[in-house]
Design a protein around this motif. Structure first.
Motif, PDB file in Angstrom:
ATOM      1  N   TYR A  77       2.088  -3.771   5.601  1.00 30.71           N
ATOM      2  CA  TYR A  77       3.158  -4.767   5.739  1.00 30.71           C
ATOM      3  C   TYR A  77       4.538  -4.158   5.832  1.00 30.71           C
ATOM      4  CZ  TYR A  77      -0.272  -8.365   4.938  1.00 30.71           C
ATOM      5  OH  TYR A  77      -1.368  -9.196   5.068  1.00 30.71           O
ATOM      6  N   THR A  78       4.648  -2.869   5.558  1.00 33.97           N
ATOM      7  CA  THR A  78       5.980  -2.266   5.568  1.00 33.97           C
ATOM      8  C   THR A  78       6.123  -1.148   6.586  1.00 33.97           C
ATOM      9  OG1 THR A  78       5.346  -0.759   3.769  1.00 33.97           O
ATOM     10  CG2 THR A  78       6.372  -2.829   3.134  1.00 33.97           C
ATOM     11  N   MET A  90      -1.724   4.068   4.822  1.00 35.57           N
ATOM     12  CA  MET A  90      -1.348   5.428   4.426  1.00 35.57           C
ATOM     13  C   MET A  90      -0.023   5.858   5.065  1.00 35.57           C
ATOM     14  SD  MET A  90      -3.819   6.249   2.412  1.00 35.57           S
ATOM     15  CE  MET A  90      -4.202   7.969   2.220  1.00 35.57           C
ATOM     16  N   GLN A  91       0.956   4.987   4.943  1.00 38.17           N
ATOM     17  CA  GLN A  91       2.283   5.327   5.469  1.00 38.17           C
ATOM     18  C   GLN A  91       3.226   5.646   4.308  1.00 38.17           C
ATOM     19  OE1 GLN A  91       2.702   5.351   9.149  1.00 38.17           O
ATOM     20  NE2 GLN A  91       0.556   5.502   8.569  1.00 38.17           N
ATOM     21  N   GLU A  92       4.531   5.540   4.581  1.00 42.48           N
ATOM     22  CA  GLU A  92       5.514   5.939   3.569  1.00 42.48           C
ATOM     23  C   GLU A  92       5.348   5.216   2.243  1.00 42.48           C
ATOM     24  OE1 GLU A  92       9.211   6.939   6.547  1.00 42.48           O
ATOM     25  OE2 GLU A  92       9.620   5.825   4.697  1.00 42.48           O
ATOM     26  N   ALA A  93       5.005   3.955   2.312  1.00 41.97           N
ATOM     27  CA  ALA A  93       4.897   3.171   1.075  1.00 41.97           C
ATOM     28  C   ALA A  93       3.875   3.787   0.136  1.00 41.97           C
ATOM     29  CB  ALA A  93       4.521   1.729   1.399  1.00 41.97           C
ATOM     30  N   ARG A  94       2.768   4.218   0.709  1.00 37.14           N
ATOM     31  CA  ARG A  94       1.719   4.823  -0.112  1.00 37.14           C
ATOM     32  C   ARG A  94       2.248   6.094  -0.780  1.00 37.14           C
ATOM     33  NH1 ARG A  94      -0.896  10.079   0.337  1.00 37.14           N
ATOM     34  NH2 ARG A  94      -2.671   9.960  -1.058  1.00 37.14           N
ATOM     35  N   ASP A  95       2.996   6.915  -0.025  1.00 35.26           N
ATOM     36  CA  ASP A  95       3.537   8.156  -0.589  1.00 35.26           C
ATOM     37  C   ASP A  95       4.514   7.843  -1.718  1.00 35.26           C
ATOM     38  OD1 ASP A  95       3.767   9.738   2.702  1.00 35.26           O
ATOM     39  OD2 ASP A  95       2.064   9.446   1.341  1.00 35.26           O
ATOM     40  N   GLU A 101      -9.909   3.527  -2.456  1.00 28.71           N
ATOM     41  CA  GLU A 101      -8.873   2.952  -1.605  1.00 28.71           C
ATOM     42  C   GLU A 101      -7.547   3.690  -1.792  1.00 28.71           C
ATOM     43  OE1 GLU A 101      -9.534   0.675   0.524  1.00 28.71           O
ATOM     44  OE2 GLU A 101     -11.548   0.129  -0.141  1.00 28.71           O
ATOM     45  N   ALA A 102      -6.599   3.354  -0.950  1.00 30.87           N
ATOM     46  CA  ALA A 102      -5.280   3.985  -1.020  1.00 30.87           C
ATOM     47  C   ALA A 102      -4.533   3.522  -2.273  1.00 30.87           C
ATOM     48  CB  ALA A 102      -4.473   3.629   0.219  1.00 30.87           C
ATOM     49  N   VAL A 116      -3.084  -3.390  -3.299  1.00 31.09           N
ATOM     50  CA  VAL A 116      -2.455  -4.309  -4.256  1.00 31.09           C
ATOM     51  C   VAL A 116      -3.130  -4.229  -5.628  1.00 31.09           C
ATOM     52  CG1 VAL A 116      -3.862  -6.322  -3.574  1.00 31.09           C
ATOM     53  CG2 VAL A 116      -1.608  -6.672  -4.554  1.00 31.09           C
ATOM     54  N   ALA A 117      -4.440  -3.988  -5.645  1.00 33.39           N
ATOM     55  CA  ALA A 117      -5.135  -3.898  -6.936  1.00 33.39           C
ATOM     56  C   ALA A 117      -4.625  -2.704  -7.738  1.00 33.39           C
ATOM     57  CB  ALA A 117      -6.644  -3.780  -6.724  1.00 33.39           C
ATOM     58  N   ALA A 118      -4.353  -1.596  -7.054  1.00 28.58           N
ATOM     59  CA  ALA A 118      -3.857  -0.404  -7.746  1.00 28.58           C
ATOM     60  C   ALA A 118      -2.444  -0.656  -8.263  1.00 28.58           C
ATOM     61  CB  ALA A 118      -3.866   0.800  -6.811  1.00 28.58           C
ATOM     62  N   GLU A 119      -1.614  -1.289  -7.473  1.00 27.35           N
ATOM     63  CA  GLU A 119      -0.227  -1.552  -7.902  1.00 27.35           C
ATOM     64  C   GLU A 119      -0.211  -2.523  -9.081  1.00 27.35           C
ATOM     65  OE1 GLU A 119       2.469  -2.502  -4.726  1.00 27.35           O
ATOM     66  OE2 GLU A 119       2.022  -0.672  -3.619  1.00 27.35           O
TER      67      GLU A 119
END
Lengths: 273, 234
Positions: free
Chosen positions: B109-110, B117-122, B141-142, B146-149
């Motif tokens: 979404y961002t 696996m884009q900037e948000a993940r990093d 998962e990455a 949302v579950a990890a966050e």
């Protein structure tokens, strides 16, 4: 204007970006008439460039069309495509000639396949029959949660489980009525009458306590003179008997009630095992 | 409570505030579980025996509770399979592009191309590590799922409760600021788009209610943290 200092290619890209017509006529994933090459090049040349990637409010989920064919056509197709599960589908239809609780049918469907693995559990088989129109789901009316008050605070408490039953439809009943396993068995026996002694030997062996394994049946008949030319093996015969419901698999091959009738008929004929 | 925390909460003792954070942690952990994977028989049974408050003061939460209680009032033997199918339909989809499901990753979404696996993940990975947290080996998962966050917020809320019991106000305030920052800059910033897609793709009221519950929890929690901490320093 500073246009002379601008790369002519960049002008083309800029024109594509601002052209309303191109946006309207988009037909590729990058929209706006841009090709992937254009987009990659633009990104390389201009870090701020964000390609048009489609409207996020669109929904690209493939639409599932409803199958409007008559139930008897869908049911015939189901049985044609699910031959390895024919027995289980028939047993479920036979079980549900009167309404039966869904949980019981699912359990029975699983039990039917306890001795042989399938990716389709009892519930999946029921769903297939419902979609084909051979089985119908009878649901009680939707219930609302109950309002309870504790320490002056109102809560919603879910109601108990809903009642859902399965019942065989007229189309499903027709499938049951049209199934004549005894006729199928005798037709199979008459198709290759020279092998009646082999069929009888296998049925008798599987009628013994504990049934017989495939290896034991192979040891019993594979070396028989009748099976040397053309070469036949035990599996050819017990598969035919299984298809006719004269044998059932439950960790060993066992003769069914129908199979016992087959034995009686063959012995009456004077066939020797 | 110290001057670092707003007057609205000044009547609370640290012990009471610890309990509030325990409840925050439970709420985050519960939603995390619902997003992480399909509902299993034990979870469904547990939820069927829950009671859902009707008037929480947050309209999204109230709507979510209403839908969920209504769905759970009509479960039958086939509900687990129905929910498993809807989980896949809502979060995985059956299309071949990035517009066929509510993909539960912040990067989707961002990032301009709706990729994983884009900037948000990093960024979230760096934040997790700054708090001494890494994803479990079993979680495939990455990190910006949302579950990890949500589970990260649950972990921080639990730590906050522990710090309250140790009466370490300074550490509590620091950790609350971290949580507010993560909510405002990450979790709450993108999940509005996720929940909009969930309402579009989910077929059961179960997963539609989850969208409302997520909006309600994050909105009210951010509001609570702002009330406790006061305005953000520039």
């Amino acid at each position: 204007m500073t246009i002379s200092t601008i790369d002519p290619n960049a002008i083309d890209i800029a024109n594509d970006l601002i052209s309303d017509n191109d946006v309207e006529e988009t037909s590729n994933e990058f929209g706006g008439g841009l090709t992937k090459e254009d987009s990659d090049r633009a990104i390389e040349e201009n870090e701020d460039f964000i390609p048009y990637i489609g409207d996020a409010s669109e929904d690209h989920t493939p639409q599932v069309t409803e199958d409007t064919r008559p139930a008897h056509v869908r049911t015939a197709e189901l049985f044609d495509r699910m031959k390895p599960r024919r027995r289980e589908l028939m047993k479920i239809l036979a079980l549900c000639t009167e309404p039966v609780d869904a949980a019981d049918v699912h359990k029975a469907g699983n039990a039917m396949q306890a001795a042989h693995r399938s990716v389709y559990d009892g519930e999946a088989l029921c769903n297939l029959l419902v979609r084909a129109g051979a089985l119908q789901k009878i649901e009680s009316e939707d219930r609302a949660p109950e309002v309870v008050v504790e320490d002056g605070i109102e809560y919603l408490k879910p109601a108990g489980k809903k009642s859902v039953q399965y019942c065989t439809t007229p189309v499903g009943q027709a499938v049951l009525d049209d199934d004549k396993p005894k006729e199928r068995l005798f037709a199979a026996l008459e198709k290759e009458p020279e092998y009646k002694p082999i069929f009888l030997r296998i049925l008798l062996a599987c009628a013994e306590d504990g049934g017989k394994t495939a290896k034991q049946l192979g040891d019993l008949v594979d070396k028989d003179e009748l099976l040397q030319s053309p070469r036949r093996w035990a599996a050819y015969f017990f598969n035919i008997l299984h298809e006719c419901d004269a044998l059932t698999w439950n960790t060993t091959w066992t003769t069914t009630e129908l199979g016992m009738q087959g034995i009686e008929a063959l012995e009456l004929e004077g066939v020797m095992a | 409570m110290s001057n670092a925390l707003n007057n609205d909460q000044s009547q609370l003792t640290l012990a009471e505030f610890a309990e509030i954070n325990d409840r925050r942690a439970s709420s985050y952990a519960f939603l995390s579980r619902l997003f992480a994977k399909e509902v299993d028989p034990e979870l469904l049974d547990h939820m069927h025996n829950m009671k859902f408050p009707m008037n929480t003061g947050n309209s999204d939460t109230d709507e979510g509770n209403r839908l969920l209680a209504g769905y759970l009032s009509n479960i039958w033997d086939g509900t687990l399979q129905e929910l498993a199918v809807d989980y896949v339909h809502t979060f995985i989809g059956s299309g071949i592009d990035a517009f066929s499901a509510a993909y539960p990753y912040e990067s989707v979404y961002t990032s301009p191309k709706r990729l994983m696996m884009q900037e948000a993940r990093d960024e979230v990975l760096a934040i997790y590590r700054s708090q001494g947290i890494e994803k479990a080996l079993s979680w495939q998962e990455a990190e910006d799922h949302v579950a990890a966050e949500l589970e990260f917020m649950a972990a921080l809320a639990t730590r906050t409760a522990d710090l309250c019991r140790e009466e370490n106000e300074e550490a509590v305030t620091r950790l609350l600021r971290t949580q507010r920052g993560f909510l405002a800059d990450h979790l709450y910033a993108w999940t509005g788009m996720l929940t909009a897609d969930m309402r579009k793709y989910a077929r059961t009221d179960f997963y539609k209610s989850l969208a409302s519950l997520l909006d309600g929890l994050l909105g009210s929690d951010l509001e609570t943290l702002n009330n406790i901490l006061g305005p953000e320093e520039a």
